[in-house]
Design a protein around this motif. Sequence first.
Motif, PDB file in Angstrom:
ATOM      1  N   PHE A 146      -6.608 -14.269  -3.357  1.00 28.19           N
ATOM      2  CA  PHE A 146      -7.750 -13.441  -3.270  1.00 28.19           C
ATOM      3  C   PHE A 146      -7.909 -12.812  -1.644  1.00 28.19           C
ATOM      4  CE2 PHE A 146      -9.923 -16.838  -6.219  1.00 28.19           C
ATOM      5  CZ  PHE A 146      -9.757 -16.084  -7.003  1.00 28.19           C
ATOM      6  N   MET A 147      -7.366 -13.511  -0.544  1.00 29.93           N
ATOM      7  CA  MET A 147      -7.592 -12.865   0.700  1.00 29.93           C
ATOM      8  C   MET A 147      -6.687 -11.552   0.704  1.00 29.93           C
ATOM      9  SD  MET A 147      -7.879 -14.860   4.127  1.00 29.93           S
ATOM     10  CE  MET A 147      -6.224 -14.880   4.804  1.00 29.93           C
ATOM     11  N   LYS A 148      -5.590 -11.494   0.428  1.00 30.73           N
ATOM     12  CA  LYS A 148      -4.723 -10.355   0.104  1.00 30.73           C
ATOM     13  C   LYS A 148      -5.355  -9.306  -0.770  1.00 30.73           C
ATOM     14  CE  LYS A 148      -0.152 -11.487   0.333  1.00 30.73           C
ATOM     15  NZ  LYS A 148       1.093 -12.063  -0.444  1.00 30.73           N
ATOM     16  N   GLN A 149      -5.958  -9.757  -1.974  1.00 30.15           N
ATOM     17  CA  GLN A 149      -6.939  -8.671  -2.597  1.00 30.15           C
ATOM     18  C   GLN A 149      -8.059  -8.091  -2.117  1.00 30.15           C
ATOM     19  OE1 GLN A 149      -8.195 -10.740  -6.441  1.00 30.15           O
ATOM     20  NE2 GLN A 149      -6.512  -9.679  -7.317  1.00 30.15           N
ATOM     21  N   GLU A 150      -8.617  -8.729  -1.119  1.00 32.67           N
ATOM     22  CA  GLU A 150      -9.675  -8.336  -0.443  1.00 32.67           C
ATOM     23  C   GLU A 150      -9.467  -7.491   0.517  1.00 32.67           C
ATOM     24  OE1 GLU A 150     -12.937  -8.468  -1.376  1.00 32.67           O
ATOM     25  OE2 GLU A 150     -12.437  -9.729  -3.039  1.00 32.67           O
ATOM     26  N   PHE A 151      -8.328  -7.756   1.364  1.00 24.37           N
ATOM     27  CA  PHE A 151      -7.858  -6.622   2.547  1.00 24.37           C
ATOM     28  C   PHE A 151      -7.358  -5.463   1.487  1.00 24.37           C
ATOM     29  CE2 PHE A 151      -8.357 -10.386   5.280  1.00 24.37           C
ATOM     30  CZ  PHE A 151      -9.010  -9.793   6.401  1.00 24.37           C
ATOM     31  N   LYS A 152      -6.827  -5.611   0.630  1.00 27.67           N
ATOM     32  CA  LYS A 152      -6.262  -4.350  -0.058  1.00 27.67           C
ATOM     33  C   LYS A 152      -7.170  -3.600  -0.957  1.00 27.67           C
ATOM     34  CE  LYS A 152      -1.536  -5.721   0.289  1.00 27.67           C
ATOM     35  NZ  LYS A 152      -0.165  -6.201  -0.179  1.00 27.67           N
ATOM     36  N   ARG A 153      -8.489  -4.043  -0.819  1.00 25.45           N
ATOM     37  CA  ARG A 153      -9.451  -3.524  -1.828  1.00 25.45           C
ATOM     38  C   ARG A 153      -9.494  -1.832  -1.787  1.00 25.45           C
ATOM     39  NH1 ARG A 153     -13.028  -5.413  -5.269  1.00 25.45           N
ATOM     40  NH2 ARG A 153     -12.745  -7.482  -4.479  1.00 25.45           N
ATOM     41  N   ASN A 154      -9.682  -1.294  -0.451  1.00 26.97           N
ATOM     42  CA  ASN A 154      -9.601   0.227  -0.541  1.00 26.97           C
ATOM     43  C   ASN A 154      -9.206   0.703   1.128  1.00 26.97           C
ATOM     44  OD1 ASN A 154     -11.702  -0.174   1.552  1.00 26.97           O
ATOM     45  ND2 ASN A 154     -13.251  -0.655  -0.146  1.00 26.97           N
ATOM     46  N   LEU A 155      -9.128   1.705   1.318  1.00 32.36           N
ATOM     47  CA  LEU A 155      -8.567   2.219   2.728  1.00 32.36           C
ATOM     48  C   LEU A 155      -9.260   1.628   3.917  1.00 32.36           C
ATOM     49  CD1 LEU A 155      -6.490   4.185   3.610  1.00 32.36           C
ATOM     50  CD2 LEU A 155      -8.291   6.075   3.729  1.00 32.36           C
ATOM     51  N   LEU A 156     -10.483   1.225   3.834  1.00 32.94           N
ATOM     52  CA  LEU A 156     -11.214   0.747   4.842  1.00 32.94           C
ATOM     53  C   LEU A 156     -10.740  -0.538   5.151  1.00 32.94           C
ATOM     54  CD1 LEU A 156     -13.547   0.942   7.073  1.00 32.94           C
ATOM     55  CD2 LEU A 156     -15.108   0.203   5.334  1.00 32.94           C
ATOM     56  N   THR A 157     -10.841  -1.150   4.017  1.00 34.67           N
ATOM     57  CA  THR A 157     -10.395  -2.778   4.123  1.00 34.67           C
ATOM     58  C   THR A 157      -8.824  -2.930   4.611  1.00 34.67           C
ATOM     59  OG1 THR A 157      -9.765  -2.993   1.859  1.00 34.67           O
ATOM     60  CG2 THR A 157     -11.960  -3.520   2.658  1.00 34.67           C
ATOM     61  N   LYS A 158      -8.129  -1.925   4.238  1.00 31.14           N
ATOM     62  CA  LYS A 158      -6.649  -1.933   4.786  1.00 31.14           C
ATOM     63  C   LYS A 158      -6.692  -1.882   6.126  1.00 31.14           C
ATOM     64  CE  LYS A 158      -4.522  -0.583   0.171  1.00 31.14           C
ATOM     65  NZ  LYS A 158      -4.347   0.536  -0.582  1.00 31.14           N
ATOM     66  N   VAL A 159      -7.416  -0.839   6.620  1.00 27.42           N
ATOM     67  CA  VAL A 159      -7.482  -0.617   8.044  1.00 27.42           C
ATOM     68  C   VAL A 159      -7.828  -1.822   8.754  1.00 27.42           C
ATOM     69  CG1 VAL A 159      -8.439   0.776   9.819  1.00 27.42           C
ATOM     70  CG2 VAL A 159      -7.656   1.924   7.830  1.00 27.42           C
ATOM     71  N   ILE A 160      -9.049  -2.238   8.219  1.00 25.31           N
ATOM     72  CA  ILE A 160      -9.482  -3.839   8.884  1.00 25.31           C
ATOM     73  C   ILE A 160      -8.225  -4.840   8.813  1.00 25.31           C
ATOM     74  CG2 ILE A 160     -10.864  -5.630   8.615  1.00 25.31           C
ATOM     75  CD1 ILE A 160     -13.190  -3.415   7.610  1.00 25.31           C
ATOM     76  N   GLY A 161      -7.598  -4.725   7.652  1.00 24.30           N
ATOM     77  CA  GLY A 161      -6.585  -5.665   7.635  1.00 24.30           C
ATOM     78  C   GLY A 161      -5.440  -5.634   8.790  1.00 24.30           C
ATOM     79  N   LEU A 162      -5.305  -4.060   9.194  1.00 25.95           N
ATOM     80  CA  LEU A 162      -4.284  -3.955  10.086  1.00 25.95           C
ATOM     81  C   LEU A 162      -4.796  -4.225  11.522  1.00 25.95           C
ATOM     82  CD1 LEU A 162      -2.867  -0.433   9.118  1.00 25.95           C
ATOM     83  CD2 LEU A 162      -1.530  -2.571   9.333  1.00 25.95           C
ATOM     84  N   ILE A 163      -5.984  -4.096  11.750  1.00 29.29           N
ATOM     85  CA  ILE A 163      -6.608  -4.501  12.865  1.00 29.29           C
ATOM     86  C   ILE A 163      -6.603  -6.199  13.022  1.00 29.29           C
ATOM     87  CG2 ILE A 163      -8.631  -4.747  14.071  1.00 29.29           C
ATOM     88  CD1 ILE A 163      -9.432  -2.035  12.886  1.00 29.29           C
ATOM     89  N   ALA A 164      -6.674  -6.891  11.737  1.00 28.36           N
ATOM     90  CA  ALA A 164      -7.017  -8.356  12.058  1.00 28.36           C
ATOM     91  C   ALA A 164      -5.421  -8.811  12.072  1.00 28.36           C
ATOM     92  CB  ALA A 164      -7.915  -8.773  10.806  1.00 28.36           C
ATOM     93  N   MET A 165      -4.561  -8.096  11.737  1.00 27.63           N
ATOM     94  CA  MET A 165      -3.230  -8.386  11.356  1.00 27.63           C
ATOM     95  C   MET A 165      -2.566  -9.599  12.635  1.00 27.63           C
ATOM     96  SD  MET A 165      -0.793  -8.132   9.440  1.00 27.63           S
ATOM     97  CE  MET A 165      -0.837  -6.702   8.740  1.00 27.63           C
ATOM     98  N   PRO A 166      -2.865  -9.551  13.750  1.00 28.14           N
ATOM     99  CA  PRO A 166      -2.407 -10.613  14.602  1.00 28.14           C
ATOM    100  C   PRO A 166      -3.199 -12.024  14.361  1.00 28.14           C
ATOM    101  CG  PRO A 166      -3.514  -8.943  16.009  1.00 28.14           C
ATOM    102  CD  PRO A 166      -3.451  -8.419  14.437  1.00 28.14           C
TER     103      PRO A 166
END
Lengths: 339, 339
Positions: free
Chosen positions: B251-271
């Motif tokens: 579910f967490m992966k899905q939420e971070f991959k939902r759209n371009l914005l969430t993908k960018v947020i995922g990159l920022i939150a990566m560490p």
Amino acid sequence: MPESPIIAIDAMGGDIGPEVTVAAAGRILKQRQDVKLILVGLEDKIKAELSRLNLQTSDRLMIHHASELVGMAEAPALALRKKKDSSMRVAINLVNEGKANAAVSAGNTGALMATAKFVYKTLPGIDRPAIMTTLPNTKGHTHMLDLGANVDSSAESLFQFAVMGSVTASAVDNVENPRVGLLNVGAESMKGNAQVKAAEPLLQNSDLNYIGFVEGDDIYNGSVDVVVCDGFVGNVSLKSAEGVAKMIGHFMKQEFKRNLLTKVIGLIAMPVLKSFKQRVDHRRYNGASLLGLKQIIIKSHGGADEYAFGNAINVAILEAEKSVPQCIESHLGDLLQNK
Amino acid sequence: MPESPIIAIDAMGGDIGPEVTVAAAGRILKQRQDVKLILVGLEDKIKAELSRLNLQTSDRLMIHHASELVGMAEAPALALRKKKDSSMRVAINLVNEGKANAAVSAGNTGALMATAKFVYKTLPGIDRPAIMTTLPNTKGHTHMLDLGANVDSSAESLFQFAVMGSVTASAVDNVENPRVGLLNVGAESMKGNAQVKAAEPLLQNSDLNYIGFVEGDDIYNGSVDVVVCDGFVGNVSLKSAEGVAKMIGHFMKQEFKRNLLTKVIGLIAMPVLKSFKQRVDHRRYNGASLLGLKQIIIKSHGGADEYAFGNAINVAILEAEKSVPQCIESHLGDLLQNK
């Protein structure tokens, strides 16, 4: 199907009581124009709560006074014998008398099971009722029973749980032949304890869509619709899953609160974390059914808040609309005739 | 305590074999200057793997040829009877002959248990060996047994599991009196199935630090050090927890991959997400012990990678350093004498 389902709510039950139950009733009435709710309990307390929430009684929101309360730690047998005018008992009575289609309570689980069993009576062909709940899985949801009404279940009981679970899942999900699995420690036929091994042939020879043994992880991966197990095993499985989910949430919070930078990242990630949190919110799945009785009783978590308790009311509405006990009875009738 | 523990590794076991096991051996040798490893299996294959990894044999990294393999789906009884020169069997033999202090295998669980039990023999006072593993909790870790070596365990077996678990936890964690809990469906003494109710007085009257019944969620909240249960229940509990953890990750992966914005947020939150992921990484807890035998055998997940298998080797080293079977035997000796 009842035209507009009437739900009797034990307004006094749960850790908090009317503050939660009355608010949840108000929320559901706004969402569902076609249902009627009866708040059962101390009239004064319920009225006070209604006025605090700016709600009025109507033909859709009624109060039914009950003078007694069942304590959360009270012995079930005592509650059953002594508290004949408890909010829990009266809510259940209303259903039994045909004045409501289902009852919901967040009260004392043991007392609720004992009272519902005593008042409603068990369906013919059912030895012991079972608790069923809905759990999320990666593709939708899974139904699971028994979750603690019984321990040391016989193979025959496991078979009855499977029938009740399959019929209920079919009714509430509008699915023709839900996939039924028997919870075991491996998929091979030689594995399992004595009960599971004895239940397997009963399931194989039934008209259920029995897919064989499933394991604990299958509950959450969408490969099965109805998971059948002994109440001891089901309760441990459910609480283990709750425990690990809580731990994961705890670790995630800790990581985002580690230092100023991670806190800022947490703020940026907030919208994603929020929608993630909604998806794993266990309150969405509040409301367990005690199956195998002649009428509907839904058990809410004692600690449910307004949103969670509202979901338990929704489970009651759905099962009333689908006449779940009548579906089970008719399926059991066929089985008993074929014996 | 052996001066420098020697670990016999079934190099051929697991879904992948030498590619994982030999690499893990190399990794552990770098970390631990005080241990010696024996890679058991097809000499050619192991040598090829060593050369691929630029590793040389030495007095710390030895090869012991074994000509046969046990298949992952092979019947345990057959493997035991026919495969006398399998990498699994030979690794276990090396320990039994005193040439190694512990064995590790990612091979066929049933064959491993049957072979270890046959070669090592059960300790006096133990009816049935049990599988113990370590699980994370919010404050550290919990040991849990049995995880599937037995089903339908008697009260006496549950008591023996408790003794073995307590002694092992005490040895490997350097804790005086680890808290031991019996897994049940509620904390009240009236609850539980027949085995649990019968085991309770045995535990209460023992010299263990028995804290009473615990529930599924307690495994992960740090309130107990050793959780004791029947293997059926333990296996379901463990796999249910694994299943829900996997679903949450999905579910967490899905939420971070939902759209371009969430993908960018995922990159920022990566560490933050990375360090979170490390904390819940189940590979850290790979390596289950089969307790109740005269020597040490550690079972790795079949699908373990290099890091996970390395952790199973570390469990073997730790148990060898602490002479776990001897600790259990001495504690059981006292118990048997007091009977």
